[in-house]
Design an enzyme around this catalytic site. Sequence first.
Site, short mmCIF file in Angstrom:
data_model
loop_
_atom_site.label_atom_id
_atom_site.label_comp_id
_atom_site.label_asym_id
_atom_site.label_seq_id
_atom_site.Cartn_x
_atom_site.Cartn_y
_atom_site.Cartn_z
CD1 TRP A 128 28.43 37.42 36.17
CD2 TRP A 128 27.52 35.38 36.17
NE1 TRP A 128 28.34 37.00 37.48
CE2 TRP A 128 27.77 35.74 37.51
CE3 TRP A 128 26.93 34.14 35.92
CZ2 TRP A 128 27.47 34.93 38.59
CZ3 TRP A 128 26.63 33.31 37.00
CH2 TRP A 128 26.90 33.70 38.31
NE ARG A 130 27.66 50.10 26.29
CZ ARG A 130 27.62 51.21 27.03
NH1 ARG A 130 27.19 52.34 26.50
NH2 ARG A 130 27.99 51.19 28.30
CE LYS A 143 33.11 35.21 40.42
NZ LYS A 143 33.08 33.76 40.18
CB ALA A 147 27.43 31.99 32.72
CE LYS A 172 37.47 33.32 39.50
NZ LYS A 172 37.04 32.89 38.14
CG ASP A 206 35.33 31.44 41.62
OD1 ASP A 206 35.13 30.73 40.62
OD2 ASP A 206 35.16 32.68 41.63
CB SER A 239 38.11 27.85 33.61
OG SER A 239 39.02 28.87 33.97
CG ASN A 263 40.91 33.47 33.93
OD1 ASN A 263 41.56 34.46 33.63
ND2 ASN A 263 39.66 33.56 34.36
CD GLU A 267 37.68 40.60 33.96
OE1 GLU A 267 38.67 41.34 34.11
OE2 GLU A 267 36.54 41.04 33.68
#
Length: 342
Positions: free
Chosen positions: A11, A31, A102, A136, A187, A240, A250, A252, A277
């Site tokens: 992202w 990182r 999010k 993304a 969402k 969204d 997606s 999710n 998430e």
Amino acid sequence: MDMAILPAGVWGTALAVPASAAGRRVRLWRRTPGWAESWDRGHPVLPGLKLPENVVACDSAQAAVSDADLVILSPAGAGLRPVCRLVRPHLRPDAVIVCATKSIEPETHLLVHQVVEEELPGHRGRIVALSGPNFAHEVAAGLPTGAVAACPDLSLADWVQQALMTDRFRVYTNPDLVGVELAGALKNVIALGAGISDGLGMGDNARAALITRGLVEMARLGRAMGANPLTFAGLAGMGDLVLSCTGDSSRNRRAGLAIGRGQSAEAFLAETGLTVEGITTARAGWQLAQRLGVRMPITEAIYQVLYEGLPPLTAMERLMARPRAHELEEVAGADLKPPFDP
């Protein structure tokens, strides 16, 4: 304008595309030790991407943010506090912080900007949320995309809008920071539910009903937390939500499909290595609803599937067996209490 994006995950790297196209000088940080030397101006998950010369890679967070006017934080929810602590000693006092994460913090139930306020107290009041229906890989490919920059200080939202907006990345502004962040987090939960419904073979009608009623309970919780219910009808809410509930990219929705087909959430995460998430947000959202006395039956059902072992089919059957109800509810200003007798 100098801009920093941390970390340079999928992202964060994608956001460098509109930022660089808008003419900004962009510094990316990841990182991984030594990544800047081997960076190929792209990302392995974004095939074909070659960022222009005004985007540079940095091996240290200090090098990325020390001169930045605008700092975009784009980690997964669990990584937000560590990234804030990493950049805190090096930020300019007048830097604007843009939150592109999010989530709701599981332990505290804090929204993203509230976590950032705790970790970066000197930047309180200079925090903007960036949200909306944004896959993304499509942003990275330069496909037309809409987004929302939210801040109670609309002059800051306008500034972020100007910093990122191009002819392919259209940014709107909204003063409702709470509503935009809450919509972006919740969402994810409803998208899990949509995936579960599809995994069970419940059909298009069921998915449409779940999306619509899911939006209602998102707005219901938002109103209880001081958000504007109309925010949930915009890009950060309905936009969204539709994307995450129907788009094959997606995470999710993909997790929900697997759960609906009989796989556990734990097995899906172990198999794919993805960050989903909605799995942690389902618990945080349900706990918030309990604390505030807000009815969120879809969120509750998904929580029960994930954390109480309720079979997905039973959860769907229970949702369909709920008492009769009016469609116009307190979110729209109506004072109609179910059940309603005609």
